[in-house]
Design a protein around this motif. Structure first.
Motif, PDB file in Angstrom:
ATOM      1  N   ILE A   5      -7.177   3.206 -11.097  1.00 50.46           N
ATOM      2  CA  ILE A   5      -5.989   3.617 -11.843  1.00 50.46           C
ATOM      3  C   ILE A   5      -5.841   2.702 -13.051  1.00 50.46           C
ATOM      4  N   ARG A  13       1.199   2.492 -11.663  1.00 53.19           N
ATOM      5  CA  ARG A  13      -0.039   2.289 -10.896  1.00 53.19           C
ATOM      6  C   ARG A  13       0.255   2.224  -9.404  1.00 53.19           C
ATOM      7  N   ASN A  14       1.280   1.470  -9.045  1.00 52.85           N
ATOM      8  CA  ASN A  14       1.610   1.307  -7.629  1.00 52.85           C
ATOM      9  C   ASN A  14       2.123   2.607  -7.012  1.00 52.85           C
ATOM     10  N   THR A  17      -0.863   4.833  -6.324  1.00 48.34           N
ATOM     11  CA  THR A  17      -1.590   4.254  -5.185  1.00 48.34           C
ATOM     12  C   THR A  17      -0.900   4.592  -3.869  1.00 48.34           C
ATOM     13  N   SER A  18       0.414   4.425  -3.839  1.00 47.74           N
ATOM     14  CA  SER A  18       1.177   4.707  -2.624  1.00 47.74           C
ATOM     15  C   SER A  18       1.126   6.185  -2.261  1.00 47.74           C
ATOM     16  N   THR A  21      -2.091   7.446  -0.533  1.00 43.17           N
ATOM     17  CA  THR A  21      -2.213   7.168   0.903  1.00 43.17           C
ATOM     18  C   THR A  21      -1.541   8.254   1.732  1.00 43.17           C
ATOM     19  N   GLU A  28      -9.763   5.957  -1.720  1.00 45.24           N
ATOM     20  CA  GLU A  28      -9.450   4.527  -1.707  1.00 45.24           C
ATOM     21  C   GLU A  28      -9.320   4.013  -3.137  1.00 45.24           C
ATOM     22  N   VAL A  29      -8.154   3.473  -3.462  1.00 44.00           N
ATOM     23  CA  VAL A  29      -7.964   2.848  -4.770  1.00 44.00           C
ATOM     24  C   VAL A  29      -8.601   1.466  -4.712  1.00 44.00           C
ATOM     25  N   GLN A  32      -7.178  -1.603 -10.006  1.00 49.88           N
ATOM     26  CA  GLN A  32      -6.249  -1.160 -11.034  1.00 49.88           C
ATOM     27  C   GLN A  32      -6.549  -1.933 -12.315  1.00 49.88           C
TER      28      GLN A  32
END
Length: 246
Positions: A5, A13-14, A17-18, A21, A28-29, A32
């Motif tokens: 990302i 970004r977070n 990512t969250s 999941t 799989e990240v 970043q």
């Protein structure tokens, strides 16, 4: 599937990512990055299968990054706010994008499209970068995805389009028709600003490719390839208005 990302907003970004999941636990990240330079290094280091890429970052744009990666082999999803000009270019190039703030349902749909596609990145980027330099009135190069290829055409080569369930059949100048994995609604949204009109539930026409309007035996238009296209009653006035504006 390994993902990277690249976005200068840590929260963005977070968030992606969250969400991944929750909607795609096989992705799989692995890293970043917060800009063009760090993004280039991250891609080189991790060789991802999928990259989420922001358009506007502090040290440049996502397009700047891609220009420095002429032969990339990962799937690409742009992250963007409401940048209408960029969104239009994405549609013409058949590129996936997500609007911020990212919606989980849209993310899930995008991931499903990514899984099914085998993009020709060189062709896609050719269309994208060319259209980013076009004026709004210029013919646009469009990437049309069929079951076995990506076809690059200019919008003024399209004579008319016909709905075929969840697909659209494009009729072109001096070429065989193309059955494209794109709905008529999406096709209408893409082509209407370029001089096209949906004159019937199943038909979208290029107004500059009309050769005759026949008012006998039901209202219809004859296109330059000889095809007769019916015009819905509620579309007659709009058709005449649009023709007067040409």
């Amino acid at each position: 599937m390994k993902a990277v990302i690249i976005d200068d907003e840590k929260n963005a970004r977070n968030t992606v990512t969250s969400m991944l999941t929750m909607v795609a636990n096989d992705i799989e990240v692995v890293a970043q990055a917060n800009g063009v330079e760090t993004g280039l290094k991250t891609i080189e280091q991790h060789v991802p299968d999928l990259v989420f890429l922001d358009i506007h970052m502090k040290d440049g744009t996502g397009f700047d990054l891609l220009r420095r990666l002429p032969n990339y082999h990962f799937a690409l999803v742009f992250l963007t706010a409401h940048d209408n000009y960029a969104l239009e270019a994405f549609r013409f190039a058949a590129i996936d994008y997500l609007l911020k703030p990212v919606d989980p349902d849209e993310l899930e749909k995008t991931i499903e499209r990514v899984r099914q596609q085998k993009p020709d990145n060189q062709k896609v980027m050719e269309v994208l970068l060319e259209n980013m330099q076009k004026t709004s009135s210029s013919p646009r190069k469009i990437a049309l995805k069929t079951s076995d290829a990506i076809h690059l055409i200019y919008s003024d080569e399209i004579i008319h389009c016909e709905s075929a369930d969840n697909y659209t059949r494009f009729f072109l100048n001096n070429q065989k028709p193309l059955l494209v994995s794109q709905s008529m609604k999406s096709t209408e949204e893409m082509l209407t600003p370029l001089g096209f009109l949906r004159v019937h539930q199943s038909h979208l026409i290029n107004l500059s490719q009309i050769s005759k309007i026949d008012r006998k035996n039901g209202y219809h238009v004859e296109m330059t390839d000889g095809t007769e296209v019916p015009v819905a009653v509620r579309k007659k006035d709009m058709l005449m208005k649009r023709l007067e504006e040409l």
